[in-house]
Design a protein around this motif. Sequence first.
Motif, short mmCIF file in Angstrom:
data_model
loop_
_atom_site.label_atom_id
_atom_site.label_comp_id
_atom_site.label_asym_id
_atom_site.label_seq_id
_atom_site.Cartn_x
_atom_site.Cartn_y
_atom_site.Cartn_z
N GLU A 183 -59.48 -28.25 -50.30
CA GLU A 183 -60.59 -27.88 -49.41
C GLU A 183 -60.34 -28.33 -47.97
N LEU A 184 -59.77 -29.52 -47.78
CA LEU A 184 -59.68 -30.12 -46.46
C LEU A 184 -58.34 -29.89 -45.77
N HIS A 185 -57.36 -29.43 -46.51
CA HIS A 185 -55.98 -29.39 -46.01
C HIS A 185 -55.84 -28.73 -44.64
N GLU A 186 -56.28 -27.52 -44.51
CA GLU A 186 -56.10 -26.80 -43.24
C GLU A 186 -56.98 -27.38 -42.15
N GLN A 187 -58.20 -27.79 -42.50
CA GLN A 187 -59.10 -28.39 -41.51
C GLN A 187 -58.47 -29.64 -40.90
N VAL A 188 -57.92 -30.49 -41.74
CA VAL A 188 -57.33 -31.75 -41.26
C VAL A 188 -56.05 -31.49 -40.48
N ARG A 189 -55.21 -30.59 -40.97
CA ARG A 189 -53.97 -30.28 -40.25
C ARG A 189 -54.26 -29.74 -38.85
N ALA A 190 -55.36 -29.05 -38.71
CA ALA A 190 -55.72 -28.49 -37.40
C ALA A 190 -56.04 -29.56 -36.36
N LEU A 191 -56.23 -30.80 -36.81
CA LEU A 191 -56.55 -31.89 -35.89
C LEU A 191 -55.31 -32.55 -35.30
N ALA A 192 -54.14 -32.20 -35.83
CA ALA A 192 -52.91 -32.86 -35.40
C ALA A 192 -52.66 -32.78 -33.90
N PRO A 193 -52.94 -31.65 -33.22
CA PRO A 193 -52.68 -31.59 -31.77
C PRO A 193 -53.43 -32.66 -30.96
N LEU A 194 -54.50 -33.23 -31.52
CA LEU A 194 -55.19 -34.31 -30.81
C LEU A 194 -54.25 -35.48 -30.55
N PHE A 195 -53.24 -35.63 -31.41
CA PHE A 195 -52.32 -36.77 -31.32
C PHE A 195 -51.02 -36.42 -30.60
N ALA A 196 -50.91 -35.21 -30.08
CA ALA A 196 -49.64 -34.73 -29.53
C ALA A 196 -49.10 -35.65 -28.44
N THR A 197 -49.96 -36.13 -27.57
CA THR A 197 -49.52 -37.01 -26.48
C THR A 197 -50.23 -38.36 -26.52
N ALA A 198 -50.86 -38.67 -27.64
CA ALA A 198 -51.61 -39.93 -27.74
C ALA A 198 -50.68 -41.13 -27.59
N THR A 199 -51.12 -42.10 -26.82
CA THR A 199 -50.34 -43.33 -26.65
C THR A 199 -50.75 -44.42 -27.62
N SER A 200 -51.87 -44.20 -28.33
CA SER A 200 -52.34 -45.17 -29.31
C SER A 200 -53.33 -44.48 -30.23
N ALA A 201 -53.68 -45.17 -31.31
CA ALA A 201 -54.71 -44.67 -32.22
C ALA A 201 -55.47 -45.86 -32.78
N ASP A 202 -56.80 -45.77 -32.74
CA ASP A 202 -57.67 -46.79 -33.33
C ASP A 202 -58.25 -46.24 -34.62
N PHE A 203 -58.20 -47.04 -35.67
CA PHE A 203 -58.79 -46.68 -36.96
C PHE A 203 -59.85 -47.72 -37.27
N VAL A 204 -61.09 -47.25 -37.46
CA VAL A 204 -62.23 -48.15 -37.56
C VAL A 204 -63.05 -47.79 -38.78
N GLY A 205 -63.45 -48.81 -39.55
CA GLY A 205 -64.24 -48.54 -40.75
C GLY A 205 -65.23 -49.64 -41.04
N ALA A 206 -66.25 -49.29 -41.77
CA ALA A 206 -67.29 -50.24 -42.14
C ALA A 206 -67.04 -50.80 -43.53
N GLY A 207 -67.19 -52.13 -43.69
CA GLY A 207 -67.19 -52.74 -45.01
C GLY A 207 -66.00 -52.34 -45.86
N PRO A 208 -66.25 -51.60 -46.95
CA PRO A 208 -65.16 -51.22 -47.86
C PRO A 208 -64.14 -50.29 -47.22
N ALA A 209 -64.49 -49.64 -46.11
CA ALA A 209 -63.56 -48.72 -45.46
C ALA A 209 -62.61 -49.41 -44.50
N VAL A 210 -62.74 -50.72 -44.34
CA VAL A 210 -61.78 -51.44 -43.49
C VAL A 210 -60.37 -51.27 -44.04
N GLY A 211 -60.23 -51.30 -45.37
CA GLY A 211 -58.92 -51.09 -45.96
C GLY A 211 -58.36 -49.72 -45.64
#
Length: 340
Positions: A183-211
Amino acid sequence: MSDGYLAYRTARQNQGQQLEAAIARLTPSVASLGAAGLLTGPGPVFVGIGASLAAACAPVWSLRSRGVHSWRLGAGDHPLPYPASEHPVFAVSQSGRSSETLAVLRSVDPRLRHAVVNMTPSPIADVATGVLDIGSIPDSYASTIGYTATVAALGMLADAWDGGTPDEGWAGLGALFAATEKELHEQVRALAPLFATATSADFVGAGPAVGSAEASALLFREVVRIPSTGMSTRQYLHGAMESAGGGVHVVFGDEREHTVADTLAAAGHPVVLITAEPVEKRPRLHPVRVPRLPAAQRAVMEILVAQILVEAVAEVREVEIEEFVFHNSDIKVTTEGPAV
Protein backbone atom coordinates in the motif's frame (compact mmCIF):
# COMPACT_ATOMS: atom_id res chain seq x y z
CA MET A 1 26.60 -9.14 -1.03
CA SER A 2 29.83 -10.79 0.09
CA ASP A 3 30.72 -12.10 3.57
CA GLY A 4 27.46 -14.01 3.82
CA TYR A 5 25.14 -10.98 3.62
CA LEU A 6 22.27 -10.56 1.20
CA ALA A 7 21.92 -7.55 -1.06
CA TYR A 8 19.66 -4.95 0.54
CA ARG A 9 16.94 -5.29 -2.07
CA THR A 10 17.08 -9.09 -1.91
CA ALA A 11 16.73 -9.05 1.88
CA ARG A 12 13.69 -6.80 1.62
CA GLN A 13 11.93 -9.10 -0.83
CA ASN A 14 9.34 -11.29 0.88
CA GLN A 15 10.18 -9.71 4.22
CA GLY A 16 6.56 -10.10 5.29
CA GLN A 17 6.69 -13.86 4.74
CA GLN A 18 10.06 -14.10 6.50
CA LEU A 19 8.68 -12.16 9.43
CA GLU A 20 5.60 -14.38 9.59
CA ALA A 21 7.81 -17.50 9.63
CA ALA A 22 10.06 -16.03 12.32
CA ILE A 23 7.10 -15.21 14.56
CA ALA A 24 5.75 -18.73 14.09
CA ARG A 25 9.11 -20.11 15.29
CA LEU A 26 9.36 -17.63 18.15
CA THR A 27 5.91 -18.36 19.58
CA PRO A 28 6.76 -21.81 21.03
CA SER A 29 10.27 -20.64 21.95
CA VAL A 30 8.92 -17.80 24.08
CA ALA A 31 6.42 -20.17 25.67
CA SER A 32 9.25 -22.61 26.46
CA LEU A 33 11.32 -19.91 28.17
CA GLY A 34 8.27 -18.95 30.21
CA ALA A 35 7.61 -22.55 31.22
CA ALA A 36 11.24 -22.83 32.36
CA GLY A 37 10.76 -19.85 34.68
CA LEU A 38 13.15 -17.62 32.73
CA LEU A 39 10.63 -14.84 32.04
CA THR A 40 9.75 -13.84 35.57
CA GLY A 41 11.00 -11.83 38.54
CA PRO A 42 12.72 -8.41 38.40
CA GLY A 43 12.32 -6.80 35.00
CA PRO A 44 14.81 -7.54 32.22
CA VAL A 45 17.71 -5.32 31.25
CA PHE A 46 18.32 -5.42 27.50
CA VAL A 47 21.92 -4.76 26.49
CA GLY A 48 22.88 -4.09 22.89
CA ILE A 49 24.51 -1.71 20.47
CA GLY A 50 23.48 -0.08 17.20
CA ALA A 51 20.27 -1.42 15.70
CA SER A 52 19.97 -4.06 18.42
CA LEU A 53 19.78 -1.34 21.07
CA ALA A 54 17.15 0.51 19.04
CA ALA A 55 15.11 -2.69 18.69
CA ALA A 56 14.70 -2.90 22.48
CA CYS A 57 13.07 0.52 22.84
CA ALA A 58 9.41 -0.30 22.16
CA PRO A 59 9.54 -3.61 24.10
CA VAL A 60 10.94 -1.78 27.14
CA TRP A 61 8.12 0.74 26.80
CA SER A 62 5.61 -2.13 26.72
CA LEU A 63 7.08 -3.63 29.89
CA ARG A 64 7.06 -0.29 31.70
CA SER A 65 3.45 0.23 30.62
CA ARG A 66 2.66 -2.97 32.55
CA GLY A 67 4.46 -1.68 35.65
CA VAL A 68 7.61 -3.76 35.09
CA HIS A 69 10.91 -1.98 35.73
CA SER A 70 12.90 -2.60 32.56
CA TRP A 71 15.76 -0.83 30.82
CA ARG A 72 17.85 -0.88 27.68
CA LEU A 73 21.55 -0.06 27.98
CA GLY A 74 24.20 0.62 25.37
CA ALA A 75 26.66 -2.24 25.71
CA GLY A 76 29.67 0.01 25.23
CA ASP A 77 28.50 2.63 27.73
CA HIS A 78 28.81 0.64 30.96
CA PRO A 79 31.94 0.05 33.07
CA LEU A 80 32.76 -3.62 33.52
CA PRO A 81 32.19 -5.80 35.35
CA TYR A 82 28.48 -5.10 35.20
CA PRO A 83 27.30 -4.34 38.76
CA ALA A 84 25.64 -7.10 40.76
CA SER A 85 21.86 -7.07 40.38
CA GLU A 86 18.90 -9.43 40.50
CA HIS A 87 17.65 -8.15 37.16
CA PRO A 88 18.28 -10.66 34.35
CA VAL A 89 20.40 -9.33 31.51
CA PHE A 90 19.35 -10.08 27.94
CA ALA A 91 22.14 -9.57 25.42
CA VAL A 92 20.60 -8.52 22.11
CA SER A 93 22.75 -9.11 19.03
CA GLN A 94 21.59 -10.09 15.58
CA SER A 95 24.97 -11.63 14.74
CA GLY A 96 25.59 -13.02 18.22
CA ARG A 97 29.14 -11.65 17.85
CA SER A 98 28.97 -8.02 19.05
CA SER A 99 32.12 -7.64 21.12
CA GLU A 100 30.80 -5.02 23.54
CA THR A 101 27.60 -6.96 24.22
CA LEU A 102 29.50 -10.19 24.78
CA ALA A 103 31.82 -8.47 27.25
CA VAL A 104 28.86 -7.28 29.32
CA LEU A 105 27.22 -10.69 29.34
CA ARG A 106 30.41 -12.47 30.37
CA SER A 107 30.63 -10.22 33.44
CA VAL A 108 27.11 -11.12 34.65
CA ASP A 109 26.24 -13.93 37.07
CA PRO A 110 25.68 -16.98 34.80
CA ARG A 111 22.17 -17.58 36.16
CA LEU A 112 21.15 -14.10 34.93
CA ARG A 113 22.68 -14.38 31.46
CA HIS A 114 20.23 -14.48 28.58
CA ALA A 115 20.45 -13.78 24.87
CA VAL A 116 18.23 -12.81 21.97
CA VAL A 117 20.19 -13.54 18.81
CA ASN A 118 19.55 -14.28 15.17
CA MET A 119 22.62 -16.46 14.72
CA THR A 120 23.18 -19.71 16.60
CA PRO A 121 25.56 -21.10 17.48
CA SER A 122 27.35 -17.84 18.30
CA PRO A 123 29.64 -16.55 21.07
CA ILE A 124 26.82 -14.67 22.83
CA ALA A 125 24.41 -17.60 22.66
CA ASP A 126 27.14 -19.90 23.95
CA VAL A 127 27.58 -18.01 27.24
CA ALA A 128 23.85 -17.46 27.90
CA THR A 129 21.68 -19.54 30.24
CA GLY A 130 18.52 -18.86 28.25
CA VAL A 131 18.51 -18.18 24.51
CA LEU A 132 15.73 -16.86 22.31
CA ASP A 133 16.86 -17.94 18.85
CA ILE A 134 15.36 -15.90 16.02
CA GLY A 135 16.32 -18.50 13.44
CA SER A 136 19.55 -17.58 11.61
CA ILE A 137 17.63 -15.56 8.99
CA PRO A 138 19.89 -14.32 6.16
CA ASP A 139 20.02 -10.52 6.31
CA SER A 140 21.51 -7.51 4.54
CA TYR A 141 24.54 -5.64 5.88
CA ALA A 142 22.35 -2.62 6.64
CA SER A 143 19.88 -4.76 8.56
CA THR A 144 16.32 -5.29 7.30
CA ILE A 145 14.60 -8.57 8.23
CA GLY A 146 17.15 -9.12 11.01
CA TYR A 147 15.98 -5.90 12.63
CA THR A 148 12.24 -6.43 12.24
CA ALA A 149 12.50 -10.01 13.50
CA THR A 150 14.52 -8.84 16.51
CA VAL A 151 11.85 -6.27 17.39
CA ALA A 152 9.25 -9.05 17.13
CA ALA A 153 11.27 -11.39 19.36
CA LEU A 154 11.75 -8.74 22.02
CA GLY A 155 8.14 -7.59 21.77
CA MET A 156 6.80 -11.10 22.25
CA LEU A 157 9.19 -11.65 25.16
CA ALA A 158 7.96 -8.41 26.75
CA ASP A 159 4.34 -9.47 26.32
CA ALA A 160 5.07 -12.84 27.96
CA TRP A 161 7.03 -11.48 30.91
CA ASP A 162 5.81 -12.45 34.37
CA GLY A 163 2.90 -14.61 33.29
CA GLY A 164 1.73 -12.60 30.31
CA THR A 165 1.08 -13.95 26.82
CA PRO A 166 2.15 -12.59 23.42
CA ASP A 167 -0.47 -10.32 21.89
CA GLU A 168 -2.72 -12.04 19.35
CA GLY A 169 -1.71 -9.50 16.74
CA TRP A 170 1.75 -11.02 16.37
CA ALA A 171 0.35 -13.98 14.46
CA GLY A 172 -0.92 -11.76 11.67
CA LEU A 173 1.85 -9.17 11.67
CA GLY A 174 3.77 -10.69 8.76
CA ALA A 175 0.73 -10.55 6.49
CA LEU A 176 -0.08 -7.02 7.65
CA PHE A 177 3.53 -6.00 7.00
CA ALA A 178 3.33 -7.28 3.42
CA ALA A 179 -0.01 -5.56 2.82
CA THR A 180 1.23 -2.28 4.30
CA GLU A 181 4.36 -2.37 2.17
CA LYS A 182 2.30 -2.87 -0.97
CA GLU A 183 0.00 0.00 0.00
CA LEU A 184 2.73 2.49 0.95
CA HIS A 185 5.53 1.57 -1.44
CA GLU A 186 4.97 4.13 -4.19
CA GLN A 187 3.82 6.86 -1.80
CA VAL A 188 7.00 6.56 0.27
CA ARG A 189 9.32 6.26 -2.73
CA ALA A 190 7.85 9.49 -4.06
CA LEU A 191 9.30 11.29 -1.03
CA ALA A 192 12.90 10.48 -1.93
CA PRO A 193 13.55 13.75 -3.86
CA LEU A 194 13.12 15.61 -0.55
CA PHE A 195 16.53 14.19 0.38
CA ALA A 196 18.25 14.84 -2.96
CA THR A 197 20.38 17.71 -1.64
CA ALA A 198 19.74 17.36 2.10
CA THR A 199 22.78 18.02 4.25
CA SER A 200 21.26 16.30 7.29
CA ALA A 201 18.22 14.41 8.52
CA ASP A 202 16.51 14.50 11.91
CA PHE A 203 14.47 11.50 13.05
CA VAL A 204 12.20 12.21 16.00
CA GLY A 205 9.81 9.96 17.89
CA ALA A 206 7.73 9.80 21.03
CA GLY A 207 8.20 7.15 23.72
CA PRO A 208 8.26 3.73 22.05
CA ALA A 209 9.04 5.32 18.67
CA VAL A 210 12.43 6.61 19.84
CA GLY A 211 13.85 3.26 18.73
CA SER A 212 12.35 3.78 15.27
CA ALA A 213 13.98 7.20 15.12
CA GLU A 214 17.34 5.76 16.16
CA ALA A 215 17.19 2.82 13.75
CA SER A 216 16.09 5.06 10.87
CA ALA A 217 18.92 7.53 11.50
CA LEU A 218 21.35 4.61 11.50
CA LEU A 219 19.96 3.36 8.19
CA PHE A 220 20.35 6.78 6.59
CA ARG A 221 23.91 7.09 7.83
CA GLU A 222 24.84 3.56 6.70
CA VAL A 223 23.03 3.44 3.37
CA VAL A 224 23.03 6.99 1.97
CA ARG A 225 25.68 8.62 4.20
CA ILE A 226 23.51 11.54 5.23
CA PRO A 227 24.46 12.84 8.70
CA SER A 228 21.40 11.82 10.70
CA THR A 229 20.30 11.92 14.31
CA GLY A 230 17.56 10.02 16.11
CA MET A 231 16.10 11.37 19.33
CA SER A 232 12.97 11.62 21.44
CA THR A 233 10.40 14.32 20.81
CA ARG A 234 10.97 15.94 24.19
CA GLN A 235 14.75 16.05 23.72
CA TYR A 236 14.18 17.57 20.30
CA LEU A 237 11.99 20.29 21.74
CA HIS A 238 14.61 21.18 24.35
CA GLY A 239 16.95 22.96 21.97
CA ALA A 240 17.88 20.48 19.24
CA MET A 241 15.06 21.70 17.01
CA GLU A 242 16.71 25.13 16.77
CA SER A 243 19.28 23.93 14.23
CA ALA A 244 16.63 23.12 11.61
CA GLY A 245 17.75 24.06 8.12
CA GLY A 246 19.14 22.37 5.06
CA GLY A 247 17.80 18.97 6.00
CA VAL A 248 14.69 16.82 6.20
CA HIS A 249 12.75 16.00 9.36
CA VAL A 250 11.10 12.60 9.83
CA VAL A 251 8.70 12.54 12.75
CA PHE A 252 7.08 9.43 14.28
CA GLY A 253 3.96 9.86 16.41
CA ASP A 254 0.33 10.79 16.83
CA GLU A 255 -0.01 13.64 19.34
CA ARG A 256 2.65 16.24 20.16
CA GLU A 257 4.49 15.10 17.04
CA HIS A 258 1.76 16.56 14.83
CA THR A 259 2.43 19.98 16.33
CA VAL A 260 6.17 19.53 15.84
CA ALA A 261 5.61 18.60 12.21
CA ASP A 262 3.28 21.55 11.63
CA THR A 263 5.74 23.96 13.25
CA LEU A 264 8.66 22.78 11.14
CA ALA A 265 6.65 22.79 7.91
CA ALA A 266 5.29 26.27 8.60
CA ALA A 267 8.86 27.48 9.06
CA GLY A 268 9.76 26.19 5.60
CA HIS A 269 11.31 22.83 6.42
CA PRO A 270 10.33 19.56 4.67
CA VAL A 271 8.75 17.04 7.07
CA VAL A 272 7.73 13.40 6.71
CA LEU A 273 5.16 12.56 9.41
CA ILE A 274 4.74 8.83 10.10
CA THR A 275 1.54 8.47 12.08
CA ALA A 276 -1.51 6.31 12.68
CA GLU A 277 -3.78 9.36 12.61
CA PRO A 278 -5.37 10.80 9.47
CA VAL A 279 -3.53 13.97 8.43
CA GLU A 280 -4.05 16.09 5.36
CA LYS A 281 -1.04 16.74 3.17
CA ARG A 282 -0.11 20.40 3.02
CA PRO A 283 2.90 22.45 1.88
CA ARG A 284 6.13 20.80 3.05
CA LEU A 285 4.24 18.32 5.28
CA HIS A 286 4.07 14.78 3.92
CA PRO A 287 2.07 12.33 6.09
CA VAL A 288 2.53 8.57 5.84
CA ARG A 289 -0.14 6.60 7.67
CA VAL A 290 0.75 3.29 9.35
CA PRO A 291 -1.62 0.88 11.14
CA ARG A 292 -2.54 1.56 14.75
CA LEU A 293 -0.91 -1.26 16.71
CA PRO A 294 0.64 -2.02 20.12
CA ALA A 295 4.02 -0.37 20.61
CA ALA A 296 6.41 -3.11 19.48
CA GLN A 297 4.25 -4.18 16.53
CA ARG A 298 3.98 -0.59 15.39
CA ALA A 299 7.76 -0.22 15.58
CA VAL A 300 8.00 -2.93 12.90
CA MET A 301 5.71 -0.88 10.63
CA GLU A 302 7.58 2.35 11.31
CA ILE A 303 10.93 0.93 10.25
CA LEU A 304 9.27 -0.48 7.11
CA VAL A 305 8.67 3.11 5.99
CA ALA A 306 12.32 3.98 6.61
CA GLN A 307 13.51 0.89 4.73
CA ILE A 308 11.47 1.77 1.64
CA LEU A 309 12.51 5.42 1.82
CA VAL A 310 16.25 4.92 2.24
CA GLU A 311 16.39 2.59 -0.75
CA ALA A 312 14.71 5.21 -2.92
CA VAL A 313 16.97 7.97 -1.55
CA ALA A 314 20.02 5.88 -2.46
CA GLU A 315 18.79 5.84 -6.06
CA VAL A 316 18.18 9.60 -6.07
CA ARG A 317 21.61 10.37 -4.60
CA GLU A 318 23.30 7.65 -6.71
CA VAL A 319 24.79 5.84 -3.74
CA GLU A 320 25.48 2.12 -4.00
CA ILE A 321 23.79 0.59 -0.94
CA GLU A 322 26.24 -2.29 -0.60
CA GLU A 323 29.40 -0.15 -0.61
CA PHE A 324 30.19 0.71 2.99
CA VAL A 325 33.04 3.18 3.51
CA PHE A 326 34.52 1.99 6.81
CA HIS A 327 35.04 -1.53 8.11
CA ASN A 328 36.12 -1.85 11.75
CA SER A 329 37.91 -4.96 12.92
CA ASP A 330 37.10 -4.87 16.62
CA ILE A 331 33.29 -4.67 16.79
CA LYS A 332 32.68 -8.39 16.14
CA VAL A 333 34.37 -11.34 17.78
CA THR A 334 35.34 -14.42 15.81
CA THR A 335 33.55 -17.70 16.27
CA GLU A 336 36.77 -19.61 16.63
CA GLY A 337 37.84 -21.02 19.99
CA PRO A 338 35.96 -21.14 23.29
CA ALA A 339 33.33 -18.48 23.95
CA VAL A 340 33.94 -18.31 27.70
